[in-house]
Scaffold this active site. Structure first.
Site, short mmCIF file in Angstrom:
data_model
loop_
_atom_site.label_atom_id
_atom_site.label_comp_id
_atom_site.label_asym_id
_atom_site.label_seq_id
_atom_site.Cartn_x
_atom_site.Cartn_y
_atom_site.Cartn_z
N LYS A 26 -2.51 -0.04 -25.29
CA LYS A 26 -2.83 -0.17 -26.70
C LYS A 26 -1.36 0.33 -27.91
O LYS A 26 -1.22 -0.75 -26.89
CB LYS A 26 -4.01 0.95 -26.70
CG LYS A 26 -5.75 0.41 -25.83
CD LYS A 26 -5.93 1.83 -26.35
CE LYS A 26 -7.71 1.37 -25.33
NZ LYS A 26 -8.23 2.23 -25.44
N ASP A 75 -7.28 12.99 -25.08
CA ASP A 75 -7.67 11.83 -24.87
C ASP A 75 -6.15 11.33 -25.96
O ASP A 75 -6.78 11.11 -27.22
CB ASP A 75 -8.50 11.10 -24.45
CG ASP A 75 -8.46 9.92 -24.34
OD1 ASP A 75 -7.46 9.02 -24.14
OD2 ASP A 75 -9.86 9.07 -24.09
N THR A 117 -4.48 5.70 -22.10
CA THR A 117 -4.15 4.67 -21.59
C THR A 117 -2.49 3.93 -21.70
O THR A 117 -1.67 4.61 -22.79
CB THR A 117 -5.21 3.21 -22.29
OG1 THR A 117 -5.22 3.76 -24.07
CG2 THR A 117 -6.21 3.35 -21.91
N TYR A 149 0.68 -1.11 0.13
CA TYR A 149 -0.27 0.00 -0.04
C TYR A 149 0.75 1.06 -0.02
O TYR A 149 1.94 1.34 0.61
CB TYR A 149 -1.35 -0.36 1.57
CG TYR A 149 -2.71 -0.11 0.61
CD1 TYR A 149 -3.27 1.44 -0.33
CD2 TYR A 149 -2.72 -1.43 1.17
CE1 TYR A 149 -4.01 0.37 -0.45
CE2 TYR A 149 -5.06 -1.60 0.94
CZ TYR A 149 -4.75 -0.49 0.14
OH TYR A 149 -6.35 -0.34 -0.29
N GLU A 205 -0.60 5.07 -0.99
CA GLU A 205 -1.39 6.25 -1.21
C GLU A 205 -0.69 7.04 -0.42
O GLU A 205 0.23 7.11 0.49
CB GLU A 205 -3.05 5.93 -0.06
CG GLU A 205 -3.67 5.16 -0.01
CD GLU A 205 -4.98 4.78 0.96
OE1 GLU A 205 -4.93 6.19 1.90
OE2 GLU A 205 -5.81 4.55 0.98
N ARG A 250 -2.14 -2.75 -18.40
CA ARG A 250 -3.71 -2.27 -18.44
C ARG A 250 -3.61 -0.92 -17.45
O ARG A 250 -3.37 -1.45 -16.41
CB ARG A 250 -4.60 -3.30 -18.01
CG ARG A 250 -4.78 -4.44 -18.81
CD ARG A 250 -6.02 -5.26 -18.65
NE ARG A 250 -6.54 -3.99 -19.21
CZ ARG A 250 -6.80 -4.44 -21.04
NH1 ARG A 250 -6.07 -5.21 -21.34
NH2 ARG A 250 -8.00 -3.94 -21.56
C1 LIG Z 1 -9.65 2.70 -24.66
C2 LIG Z 1 -9.78 3.75 -24.67
C3 LIG Z 1 -10.05 4.35 -23.09
C4 LIG Z 1 -10.15 3.64 -21.92
O1 LIG Z 1 -9.36 2.93 -21.40
P1 LIG Z 1 -9.69 2.78 -20.12
O2 LIG Z 1 -9.00 1.54 -19.75
O3 LIG Z 1 -10.67 1.13 -20.74
O4 LIG Z 1 -10.98 2.56 -19.15
C5 LIG Z 1 -10.52 6.10 -22.76
N1 LIG Z 1 -10.09 7.13 -24.47
C6 LIG Z 1 -9.90 6.22 -25.39
C7 LIG Z 1 -10.11 7.21 -27.00
C8 LIG Z 1 -9.91 4.87 -25.72
O5 LIG Z 1 -9.74 4.57 -27.45
#
Ligand SMILES: *Cc1c(COP(=O)(O)O)cnc(C)c1O
Length: 415
Positions: A249, A220, A246, A67, A69, A255
């Site tokens: 990807k 994003d 993220t 932990y 925090e 993840r």
């Molecule tokens: C995949 C994605 C997310 C979210 O990711 P998670 O880890 O699944 O919550 C946010 N924004 C965009 C544009 C995405 O493609």
């Protein structure tokens, strides 16, 4: 493992389901089945990838027991702002992780590596910049945006006043529409980034519109972060106030989520993650994020990112040669959208038939969608995972012809 990504021979036992099976035949058995499904299938889901053995090992390390925090950075008191003892090494690790990510994107932005996911990174990004009830201008889900960009069933659509800009009839983000709506709605925040958009996003043009109406600008980059790190998509750094992503990807890490912000927004972003949205950070995942950042700095990652995009063009061009319609007529990144609106079956039907044939992809809406979101008139196809597994252009061409054969079958059946 069924692909090679590490520097040496495989030392990490990714087949650890054999070990788990000794304790839980059910859980170990299902992991084994999933492992074999992944190994035997052609994986074309644009949001997926395979991280390295080193990232997997970090994820399964003893850090999962700790932990911590709070934050490792030294605040005004001269102490770190953790709420637990025993964080000496965790502190060093998390700071190293943040520093390495700054190198990946060649930036002095503040970094927060604690968000558990991309959605939580967006939750905290909004919270850092605006208040509930404020207006966000973003790309809607059915035009390629993400659930967290204002969908009515998501927190974003419930907490904020969402307004949307559109893509034009060819599927390109319509910058004139962005400008018009920014002036009409005077949003507090303009948002861009997408889950199903195959073209370059012009961050500079967005930032100028945001500036002209006094709005914050957030990007994003969840899907394209690996392409930006690899230098094959323009960078939002210097243009956006807050950047979320993220790490699993195109970045090919564990993840999880990550937030970057202009240095003056650091405190707001940090408190919007902890204590506002989360408790203890997942330090084992943060270790994986640090390994991922190191991998992204390796020259081989640039080659990977370039290959992903080159393969995508070859793959997409093969469909065009066979006479298929592609949203926007092509691709600049790691994905493209096959448009089935003139065909007698839906995206769902093609997805299911591909599944039966060992090809994994997903249904997706197309611009001016006429079918329901459960059916859709398109499928989204990405090259990041199979490029990791060593696919070259000719392999993708072969898969294009396999999908073409499946489509011909469906046309025949739906005559
Ligand atoms: C995949 C994605 C997310 C979210 O990711 P998670 O880890 O699944 O919550 C946010 N924004 C965009 C544009 C995405 O493609």
């Amino acid at each position: 493992m069924f692909y090679k990504q590490g520097k040496d021979d495989n030392e990490y036992n990714v087949n650890n389901f054999e070990f788990i099976k000794k304790y839980s035949p059910t859980v170990g058995g299902l992991i084994e089945k999933e492992y074999n499904r992944q190994k035997n299938n052609v994986e074309l889901i644009a949001s997926e990838n395979y991280c390295s053995e080193a990232v997997l090992a970090a994820n399964g390390s003893c850090l999962c027991w700790k932990y911590a925090e709070g934050y490792p950075y030294v605040r005004t008191s001269g102490n770190t702002s953790r709420y637990y003892g025993g964080t000496e090494f965790i502190d060093q690790l998390e700071e190293y992780c943040c520093d390495t990510w700054r190198k990946v994107f060649n930036t002095d932005y503040h970094v927060n590596v604690q968000p558990h996911s991309g959605s939580q990174a967006n939750f905290s990004g909004y919270k850092a910049l605006i208040k509930p009830g404020d207006t966000i201008l973003s790309l809607s889900l059915d035009n390629g945006g993400h659930l967290t960009h204002g969908s009515s069933v998501n927190f974003s659509g419930k907490l904020y006043n969402m307004v949307f800009y559109d893509v034009d009839e060819n599927g390109f983000i319509d910058m004139e529409d962005v400008r018009r709506k920014a002036e009409e709605y005077r949003p507090q925040l303009i948002m861009t980034g997408a889950s199903a958009y195959s073209r370059i996003i012009d961050f500079k043009a967005f930032s100028e519109i945001a500036k002209s109406v006094g709005a914050y600008f957030m990007v994003d980059m969840a899907h394209i972060a690996g392409l930006i790190a690899g230098g094959v998509h323009p960078s939002p750094f210097g243009y956006a106030d807050v950047i979320t992503s993220t790490t699993h990807k195109t970045l090919r890490g564990p993840r999880g989520g990550i937030i970057f912000a202009r240095p003056e927004l650091a405190k707001k972003v940090d408190s919007a993650v902890f204590p506002y949205a989360q408790g203890g950070p997942l330090e084992h995942i943060i270790a994986g994020k640090a390994v991922c950042a190191e991998e992204a700095l390796d020259p081989s990652f640039k080659e990977y990112a370039k290959k992903v995009v080159d393969n995508c063009k070859v793959f997409c061009d093969e469909f065009i040669k066979m006479g298929y319609k592609i949203v926007t007529g092509g691709t600049d990144n790691h994905l493209f959208l096959l448009d089935l609106s003139d065909l007698p079956f839906s995206g769902r039907q093609l997805q299911e038939r591909c599944d039966e044939n060992g090809i994994t992809l997903n249904k997706n809406c197309v611009p001016c969608e006429k079918r329901s979101p459960k059916e859709t008139s398109g499928v989204r196809i990405g090259t990041a995972p199979m490029t990791t597994r060593g696919f070259e252009g000719e392999d993708f061409i072969e898969v294009a012809h396999r999908i073409d054969a499946i489509i011909k079958e469906l046309i025949e059946e739906n005559k």
